[in-house]
Motif scaffolding. Structure first.
Motif, PDB file in Angstrom:
ATOM      1  N   GLY A 147       0.794  -1.219   0.000  1.00  0.00           N
ATOM      2  CA  GLY A 147       0.000   0.000   0.000  1.00  0.00           C
ATOM      3  C   GLY A 147       0.821   1.262   0.000  1.00  0.00           C
ATOM      4  O   GLY A 147       2.046   1.245   0.188  1.00  0.00           O
ATOM      5  N   PRO A 148       0.144   2.397  -0.176  1.00  0.00           N
ATOM      6  CA  PRO A 148       0.852   3.689  -0.222  1.00  0.00           C
ATOM      7  C   PRO A 148       1.516   4.072   1.088  1.00  0.00           C
ATOM      8  O   PRO A 148       2.455   4.867   1.105  1.00  0.00           O
ATOM      9  CB  PRO A 148      -0.261   4.680  -0.593  1.00  0.00           C
ATOM     10  CG  PRO A 148      -1.531   4.008  -0.172  1.00  0.00           C
ATOM     11  CD  PRO A 148      -1.308   2.549  -0.394  1.00  0.00           C
ATOM     12  N   ASP A 149       1.028   3.492   2.200  1.00  0.00           N
ATOM     13  CA  ASP A 149       1.657   3.789   3.493  1.00  0.00           C
ATOM     14  C   ASP A 149       2.676   2.721   3.892  1.00  0.00           C
ATOM     15  O   ASP A 149       3.181   2.729   5.005  1.00  0.00           O
ATOM     16  CB  ASP A 149       0.599   3.939   4.584  1.00  0.00           C
ATOM     17  CG  ASP A 149      -0.317   2.721   4.683  1.00  0.00           C
ATOM     18  OD1 ASP A 149      -0.273   1.853   3.773  1.00  0.00           O
ATOM     19  OD2 ASP A 149      -1.086   2.635   5.661  1.00  0.00           O
ATOM     20  N   HIS A 150       2.944   1.785   2.975  1.00  0.00           N
ATOM     21  CA  HIS A 150       3.994   0.784   3.157  1.00  0.00           C
ATOM     22  C   HIS A 150       3.802  -0.028   4.440  1.00  0.00           C
ATOM     23  O   HIS A 150       4.699  -0.147   5.280  1.00  0.00           O
ATOM     24  CB  HIS A 150       5.375   1.445   3.144  1.00  0.00           C
ATOM     25  CG  HIS A 150       5.573   2.397   2.002  1.00  0.00           C
ATOM     26  ND1 HIS A 150       5.393   2.025   0.682  1.00  0.00           N
ATOM     27  CD2 HIS A 150       5.918   3.713   1.983  1.00  0.00           C
ATOM     28  CE1 HIS A 150       5.635   3.063  -0.098  1.00  0.00           C
ATOM     29  NE2 HIS A 150       5.933   4.105   0.657  1.00  0.00           N
ATOM     30  N   ARG A 151       2.617  -0.603   4.581  1.00  0.00           N
ATOM     31  CA  ARG A 151       2.314  -1.436   5.750  1.00  0.00           C
ATOM     32  C   ARG A 151       3.085  -2.751   5.675  1.00  0.00           C
ATOM     33  O   ARG A 151       3.080  -3.423   4.643  1.00  0.00           O
ATOM     34  CB  ARG A 151       0.816  -1.739   5.823  1.00  0.00           C
ATOM     35  CG  ARG A 151      -0.077  -0.536   5.992  1.00  0.00           C
ATOM     36  CD  ARG A 151      -1.538  -0.956   6.163  1.00  0.00           C
ATOM     37  NE  ARG A 151      -1.948  -1.914   5.145  1.00  0.00           N
ATOM     38  CZ  ARG A 151      -2.354  -1.572   3.917  1.00  0.00           C
ATOM     39  NH1 ARG A 151      -2.399  -0.307   3.542  1.00  0.00           N
ATOM     40  NH2 ARG A 151      -2.711  -2.501   3.058  1.00  0.00           N
ATOM     41  N   PRO A 152       3.732  -3.159   6.775  1.00  0.00           N
ATOM     42  CA  PRO A 152       4.481  -4.424   6.755  1.00  0.00           C
ATOM     43  C   PRO A 152       3.575  -5.633   6.913  1.00  0.00           C
ATOM     44  O   PRO A 152       2.602  -5.603   7.680  1.00  0.00           O
ATOM     45  CB  PRO A 152       5.426  -4.290   7.950  1.00  0.00           C
ATOM     46  CG  PRO A 152       4.679  -3.398   8.899  1.00  0.00           C
ATOM     47  CD  PRO A 152       3.920  -2.418   8.038  1.00  0.00           C
ATOM     48  N   LEU A 153       3.868  -6.687   6.197  1.00  0.00           N
ATOM     49  CA  LEU A 153       3.185  -7.963   6.349  1.00  0.00           C
ATOM     50  C   LEU A 153       3.860  -8.735   7.477  1.00  0.00           C
ATOM     51  O   LEU A 153       5.074  -8.950   7.447  1.00  0.00           O
ATOM     52  CB  LEU A 153       3.257  -8.765   5.044  1.00  0.00           C
ATOM     53  CG  LEU A 153       2.724 -10.204   5.087  1.00  0.00           C
ATOM     54  CD1 LEU A 153       1.212 -10.203   5.277  1.00  0.00           C
ATOM     55  CD2 LEU A 153       3.109 -10.950   3.813  1.00  0.00           C
ATOM     56  N   ILE A 154       3.084  -9.137   8.479  1.00  0.00           N
ATOM     57  CA  ILE A 154       3.637  -9.867   9.623  1.00  0.00           C
ATOM     58  C   ILE A 154       3.120 -11.299   9.589  1.00  0.00           C
ATOM     59  O   ILE A 154       1.909 -11.541   9.636  1.00  0.00           O
ATOM     60  CB  ILE A 154       3.244  -9.210  10.961  1.00  0.00           C
ATOM     61  CG1 ILE A 154       3.660  -7.729  10.965  1.00  0.00           C
ATOM     62  CG2 ILE A 154       3.876  -9.956  12.123  1.00  0.00           C
ATOM     63  CD1 ILE A 154       5.138  -7.495  10.822  1.00  0.00           C
ATOM     64  N   VAL A 155       4.040 -12.245   9.496  1.00  0.00           N
ATOM     65  CA  VAL A 155       3.684 -13.663   9.511  1.00  0.00           C
ATOM     66  C   VAL A 155       4.249 -14.342  10.747  1.00  0.00           C
ATOM     67  O   VAL A 155       3.600 -15.152  11.394  1.00  0.00           O
ATOM     68  CB  VAL A 155       4.202 -14.375   8.233  1.00  0.00           C
ATOM     69  CG1 VAL A 155       3.984 -15.885   8.322  1.00  0.00           C
ATOM     70  CG2 VAL A 155       3.510 -13.819   6.994  1.00  0.00           C
TER      71      VAL A 155
END
Length: 294
Positions: A147-155
């Motif tokens: 996304g435009p706010d560069h949300r991190p994917l947490i696994v």
């Protein structure tokens, strides 16, 4: 102003950003190898001392990229490549190293080097879509931003998993499959981490990287090809960036690597994906500062 600190596997790096998010300065320590606590504190202290005296009192926030695994209180419990940080929180480390250098009252935040480096790359290169960033240095970390706010994917933990420990064994190319620093047989770090590259190329490691001498048909670059093919099936990135001391120096071979990864790639992968290299050794330090100020 905001100070970003990157505790790397071979050196510490710092960057100071002003209120507009522009870099004021960047500095790094001398190279070290698996430092104990006094050596690590002294290394960081000397790097902080490179910040001009008129800048230090203006620092109100500190963002730190710390290696290893942390407990619930933020205390580092295991750091294979930087054992000197074990038993400390990032606050305690900066307190010790910055005593007499940094003004009291600053607040501190902790980030993974992969997330911080990915964030700075996404901001400075105006990345759109899903970004998979590999921080390739002494170890290999990963971050996926959306996304435009560069949300991190947490696994798992604070990131998208542990790509550096993925088994990319190349027994078909080399019968003796190497073992990574954490004991993982055939891991990506066992082929592409700085210790693995130095064991293979010795004093020529830097030259081999910057001159584009690596061949995607042979280890260790074949390990990167295999790792990226796996990553496409797991994350479906639109942009892949290779960062860190190793990744930024792979720019000369990225076109060939992209071609090899794309050969017979899974149909679920995005067809318009791009492969890019970092533009700075300070992406993680600057990203830590940006994330802390934001």
């Amino acid at each position: 102003m905001v100070l970003g600190i990157d505790i790397g596997g071979t050196s510490t790096k710092v960057a100071v950003l002003d209120e507009r998010g522009e870099r004021v300065l960047a500095a790094r320590s001398l190279v070290y190898h698996r430092p104990n606590q006094p050596a690590l504190v002294e290394s960081l202290r000397r790097t902080l001392a490179d910040i001009p005296g008129e800048v230090r009192p203006k620092i109100g926030c500190v963002g730190v990229c710390a290696p290893g695994l942390a407990d619930a209180e933020g205390r580092i419990i295991r750091a294979v490549n930087v054992p000197g940080i074990e038993g400390l929180t990032v606050r305690e480390l900066v307190d010790q190293a910055g005593s007499g250098l940094l003004s009291p009252g600053w607040r501190v935040s902790s980030w993974t080097d992969a997330h911080a480096a990915a964030h700075d790359f996404a901001v400075t290169h105006r990345v759109e879509g899903r970004l998979l960033a590999l921080s390739m240095g002494t170890g290999i970390g990963a971050a996926v931003l959306d996304g435009p706010d560069h949300r991190p994917l947490i696994v798992s933990g604070r990131g998208p998993g542990h790509l550096g420990q993925v088994d990319v064994s190349l027994a078909d190319l080399e019968p003796n499959v190497p073992t990574g620093p954490d004991g993982g047989r055939g891991s990506a770090e066992a082929y592409l981490g700085v210790p693995a590259l130095r064991a293979r190329f010795g004093e020529r490691t830097e030259e081999v990287l910057v001159r584009g001498e690596l061949d995607p048909s042979k280890a260790p670059l074949a390990a990167l090809v295999r790792l990226l093919r796996i990553a496409h099936a797991v994350y479906r990135p639109q942009v892949i960036a290779v960062l860190g001391g190793v990744g930024t120096r792979l720019a000369p071979v990225l076109a060939r690597t992209h071609q090899e990864v794309s050969r017979g790639l899974t149909g679920i992968a995005r067809t318009d994906w791009t492969l890019r290299a970092g533009s700075s050794d300070f992406h993680a330090a600057m990203g830590a500062a940006r994330l802390t100020s934001g």
